[in-house]
Design a protein around this motif. Structure first.
Motif: not given
Length: 804
Positions: A114, A116, A155-156, A548
Motif C-alpha cells: 500500500e 503511505g 488507512r494508508n 498503513r
C-alpha cells in the motif's frame, strides 16, 4: 478507445457558436480587495476557512496550477509544496512515488503493498499509484493535508492525504478553450464547457490533450526515445437538483497516458576503485548489509561505444534499444449525493467504481546497467510489466451540528482486485569485441517468454468513524475523533522465476510459499484543542494516529508477508493574518513516531527449482521507532497593490533504527527516500491593469529548492540538490467581443534556467554483488558504476485561452 481530439473539435465549435455570458451578468467584486482572500477547504468533510481549520494544509488552487503550468501531478515534483514529494518510480512516470512529511514508500508498485499517502479525487480514494500522472482536468484546487489523517481519511494516510477537487457544473453557460505549443514538439489543447441548467440538470464537459516529444533520442530507427508523453482525457459531470435540499453529482472520466521513462545514464565507472583482494584494502567498495572480508573477480572494461556522462543529460543515447510507450488507462464513475435533511444535518453518499490498466515498457538503461559486458553476451534490461486493478467504494457521511457541537460520522467500504506480471529480458546482444551489438527478436515476438513474477490480490476494508468539535467557548474548541478499520487481504503468487506455482506446487512448497490470507484491525484516535487567540490568529495542539496496511512481497520466492506500520503524531501550529490581512503566516511543528516501518531489503533465498541462491527484494518491518520530526512555515504577503510574495519552508528529520540482517549477521542502516532535510519554495506575482477594459498583465516567477536526498532506502548515496525556477507572463482578460468573450495569451517556462541535476542515483551497480554461496566473499565481476536520471530540461511555450 476514445478519441479526445474529435471531442475537442466538436465541442469547440459548439462553444464558439453558442451565446456567451453577457458581461453585465457577472457579479462585480465587492469589498476590500487589497487584503488576502479567504481559502475554502474540505479537510474536515465540511467547507471551512483554511485559516480557522486546525490542520496543517497547503492548497494549490486553480490559479496557481495555471501559473506553474502544472499539467499533471508529476509537475508538482519540483517542490511547489516543500513537504510534498513527487517522483517517478524508478525512472518511470507511469507510476509516481508520492510522500508527505517523510512517509515515502520506495516500492508501492506491488499489488499486495500500500501507499503511505492517500490520494483522493472528489472524495474517492485511489487504491493504486498507477495512472495518477494522467492529465489534470478542470480543477478547483489540490489540498495537501499533512498527516497522519487516519481518522477522517482512513488507512494508508500516515503521511497525509492529497485531495484533488474538480470544478462542478455551475448551471450557467460558460467555459474555456485553450491551446498552445512549446519546445520538444509539445502541444496541448483543452476544452471546458459548462452548459445551462435544464429541468434541474446541469452538465459540464472537459477534454484535455497533452503531448511532448522525447527529450533523449533513441538511435534505433522506429523506436521511441525517453521523456516522451501523450496524454488524453475526457470527463463529463452532471448535477441533478430534484429539490432545493438535494444535490446529486454524477461524473465519468477516462484518461490515457502514453509515456516513456527518463533515460538512465552511466554517471561514472567503478567509482569506488573495486579490485580483487582484501575488502579492507578498498574500504569504499562495500555493500551495505554485508560483512565481506574478500572480493573476487574482475571489473570488466567498458566497450568503447558506451559513454559515461556525469554532468549533462544525454540528448541522444549511445545505444539503440527497443523502446515503446508504456500505456496507463484509467476510468471511473462517481456518484455523490447530498441531502440537507434539516438546516443542521446533511446526509451524504459517495459511490465509486474505478479501474486502472497499466502496461510498462522500460528499456531506459541500455549498456549503463548490469549485466556488465561479456563477449556475445546479453545486455539492456527491458523491464516489462502489466497491472490490472478494479475497485469499488461506498461511503456514507452524516455532517451536522447540535448546539455547540459540530460533528461528522461515517461508514466506509472498499473492495479492490489487482493483479500483475513482470518480465525482464535482455533486449540486446554484444558482438565478440564490444564494438557493436544486435537486437534480440524475441523482445518483439515474445517478450514475456520468461515470467519473473505474477501475483493477484483481493482486498477489502471496512471502517466506521466519527469526529466532533465542541465549542467550549467562543474562542476555545475541542475536537475528538476516532476510526475503527478492519482490513482483509488475500493474495496468491502465481509465478516466480518462470515457475508456475499453481501447477508446480512441490517447488512452491520447497520455497516456503504460502498464500497471503491476513486480517488487521485498527482504532485510530485523534484529538485537537484549538484556540482563537484573536479574530485573525488561531493556534492548535493536535494528537493524531494512522496506519498503513500490511501485505506480502511478490519479489520473494516465498511471498514473504509483512505487517502493518503505525504512526503516532503530535503537532503544534498557529495560523495568523496580520497587518489588516496583508500578511499571512502559518507555522507548524510536529513529532511523528512510526512503529514497524516497512522497509525493502535486498537479500538471498534458495530457489528450489534450480538449487541455486537468488537475489530477491523482501519487505520487512523494522524494529523500534522510526523518528520523523519537522517544522513547516508558509508566509504570504500583499506588499503593494498588485504584488504578492509567498515563501514556504519544510524541515524534515528522519531516522530508522538499524536492522539486523540474519543472512549476513550485520546490522544495516536504512533511509527514507526522497525526503530532503531542508526544502523551500518562493514565488512573486505581480499584476497591473491594461487600460480600462479589465485586461491585466500578470507576471509570475517561482523558485523551488531541495536539499539532496536518498533514492534508495538501503544506500546512503545521495541524489543532487536542486534549485529550479519557473516563470509565466500573461496578458489576461482581453475583451474580444461585445458578448463577453475574453482572451488570455501566456508565455511560460518550466525550469527556465535549464538546471540539470540527478534526481535518482543508483549505486547498486558500482558495488559488490549480493551474497550467494558465501556471506564473507563478494564478487566484483558485474560492477559498472553509478547510474542515474536527470530531471526534465527547460520547457517553454505559448498558450492562448478564450473564456466565454
Amino acid at each position: 478507445m476514445f478519441s479526445a481530439s474529435r471531442f475537442l473539435a466538436a465541442a469547440s465549435c459548439l462553444a464558439l457558436s453558442a451565446p456567451a455570458l453577457a458581461a453585465e451578468d457577472a457579479a462585480p467584486p465587492t469589498g476590500d480587495t487589497s487584503g488576502l482572500t479567504d481559502i475554502v477547504v474540505t479537510a474536515t468533510k465540511r467547507e471551512t476557512n483554511l485559516q480557522k481549520t486546525p490542520i496543517s494544509i497547503s492548497v494549490v488552487n486553480a490559479e496557481e496550477i495555471k501559473k506553474r503550468h502544472v499539467q499533471s501531478l508529476f509537475d508538482l515534483g519540483d517542490g511547489a509544496v516543500p513537504s510534498l514529494r513527487v517522483a517517478p518510480f524508478e525512472a518511470r512516470v507511469s507510476a509516481l512515488t508520492i510522500g508527505i512529511r517523510g512517509i515515502v514508500p520506495l516500492d508501492a508498485n506491488q499489488p499486495a503493498r500500500e501507499q503511505g499517502v492517500g490520494i483522493y479525487i472528489d472524495g474517492v480514494y485511489l487504491g493504486r499509484q498507477h495512472g495518477v500522472n494522467a492529465a489534470l482536468f478542470d480543477l478547483e484546487r489540490i489540498e495537501v493535508l499533512k498527516g497522519p489523517q487516519g481518522t477522517l481519511f482512513g488507512r494508508n494516510t500516515e503521511g497525509g492525504a492529497l485531495s484533488i477537487v474538480a470544478k462542478a457544473p455551475s448551471g450557467k453557460f460558460g467555459g474555456r478553450i485553450q491551446g498552445g505549443i512549446g519546445n520538444y514538439g509539445s502541444h496541448n489543447a483543452e476544452l471546458h464547457l459548462d452548459l445551462p441548467e435544464y429541468k434541474n440538470f446541469s452538465v459540464k464537459l472537459d477534454g484535455v490533450l497533452q503531448y511532448q516529444d522525447p527529450i533523449t533520442k533513441n538511435p534505433m530507427p522506429g523506436q521511441l526515445g525517453w521523456g516522451y508523453y501523450d496524454r488524453k482525457g475526457l470527463r463529463a459531470a452532471v448535477r441533478w437538483k430534484p429539490a432545493a435540499n438535494i444535490t446529486n453529482d454524477f461524473s465519468f472520466d477516462v484518461s490515457q497516458d502514453k509515456n516513456t521513462p527518463f533515460y538512465s545514464q552511466l554517471l561514472n565507472y567503478n567509482p569506488n576503485g573495486c579490485v580483487a583482494g582484501l575488502q579492507s584494502a578498498v574500504p569504499n567498495c562495500y555493500l551495505p548489509g554485508t560483512a565481506y572480508t574478500n572480493l573476487t573477480g574482475t571489473v570488466k572494461a567498458l566497450p568503447s561505444i558506451v559513454q559515461v556522462t556525469p554532468n549533462n543529460r544525454m540528448a541522444v543515447a549511445d545505444i539503440g534499444v527497443p523502446q515503446q510507450a508504456s500505456v496507463d488507462t484509467t476510468r471511473g464513475y462517481t456518484n455523490s449525493l447530498k441531502w440537507k435533511v434539516t438546516p443542521d444535518l446533511e446526509i451524504r453518499s459517495i459511490t465509486a467504481w474505478r479501474q486502472v490498466t497499466a502496461t510498462q515498457w522500460d528499456n531506459s538503461g541500455g549498456a549503463h546497467r548490469v549485466p556488465a559486458y561479456t563477449a556475445n553476451g546479453g545486455f539492456s534490461r527491458y523491464s516489462l510489466a502489466n497491472l490490472w486493478q478494479a475497485q469499488f467504494s461506498q461511503e456514507f457521511q452524516a455532517v451536522g451540528n447540535v448546539g455547540k457541537l459540530d460533528y461528522v460520522g461515517g461508514l466506509f467500504y472498499f473492495n479492490e482486485h489487482v493483479s500483475d506480471n513482470a518480465a525482464t529480458p535482455n533486449s540486446n546482444t554484444w558482438n565478440a569485441d564490444g564494438t557493436g551489438y544486435t537486437v534480440n527478436s524475441n523482445v518483439f515476438t515474445n517478450p514475456f517468454a520468461s515470467i519473473d513474477r505474477a501475483s493477484e490480490v483481493w482486498s477489502k476494508s471496512y471502517a466506521v468513524y466519527g469526529q466532533g468539535t465542541y465549542h467550549l467557548t467562543d474562542a476555545l474548541h475541542l475536537t475528538v475523533g476516532g476510526r475503527y478499520t478492519n482490513d482483509k487481504k488475500r493474495g496468491v503468487l502465481h509465478m516466480f522465476r518462470n515457475v508456475n506455482y499453481d501447477v508446480n506446487t512441490t517447488v512452491a512448497a520447497n520455497n516456503g510459499y504460502a498464500p497471503l490470507n491476513k486480517s488487521w484491525n485498527r482504532f485510530n484516535p485523534m484529538a485537537t484543542l484549538a484556540w482563537d487567540v484573536t479574530s485573525d490568529a488561531h493556534a492548535y495542539a493536535k494528537f493524531s494516529t494512522g496506519y498503513r496496511a500490511g501485505g506480502a512481497s511478490s519479489r520473494t520466492a516465498n511471498y514473504l508477508p509483512f505487517n502493518p506500520e503505525d504512526v503516532t503524531a503530535y503537532e503544534l501550529g498557529i495560523k495568523s493574518d496580520l497587518f489588516n490581512r496583508k500578511v499571512r503566516v502559518n507555522l507548524a511543528g510536529y513529532i511523528m513516531d512510526r512503529k514497524s516501518s516497512q522497509v525493502d531489503v535486498s537479500s538471498i533465498q534458495t530457489d528450489s527449482a534450480t538449487g541455486t541462491s537468488i537475489n530477491i527484494l523482501k519487505t520487512l518491518n523494522a524494529p523500534g521507532i522510526t523518528k520523523i520530526r519537522g517544522i513547516e512555515a508558509d508566509i504570504t504577503a500583499r506588499v503593494a497593490p498588485g504584488l504578492t510574495l509567498n515563501a514556504s519552508y519544510a524541515y524534515t528529520y528522519t531516522d530508522i533504527p538499524k536492522i539486523y540482517i540474519p543472512e549476513t549477521a550485520v546490522y544495516q542502516k536504512f533511509y527514507i527516500v526522497y525526503t530532503p532535510r531542508n526544502a523551500a519554495s518562493a514565488s512573486a506575482d505581480y499584476e497591473v491593469p491594461l487600460g480600462g477594459a479589465g485586461a491585466l498583465a500578470k507576471l509570475h516567477i517561482d523558485a523551488n529548492y531541495s536539499q539532496s536526498t536518498q533514492a534508495f532506502d538501503q544506500f546512503a548515496t545521495h541524489n543532487d540538490a536542486s534549485l529550479v525556477f519557473n516563470g509565466r507572463l500573461a496578458l489576461a482578460d482581453i475583451p474580444v467581443s461585445d458578448s463577453g468573450q475574453k482572451l488570455t495569451v501566456t508565455l511560460w517556462s518550466r525550469n527556465m534556467f535549464n538546471t540539470q541535476y540527478v534526481f535518482r542515483r543508483d549505486p547498486s551497480n558500482s558495488l559488490p554483488g549480493s551474497p550467494t554461496s558465501s556471506t564473507t566473499t563478494g564478487s566484483i565481476s558485474n560492477i559498472l558504476g553509478d547510474y542515474g536520471n536527470f530531471n526534465a530540461p527547460r520547457t517553454f511555450g505559448i498558450d492562448a485561452a478564450i473564456n466565454f
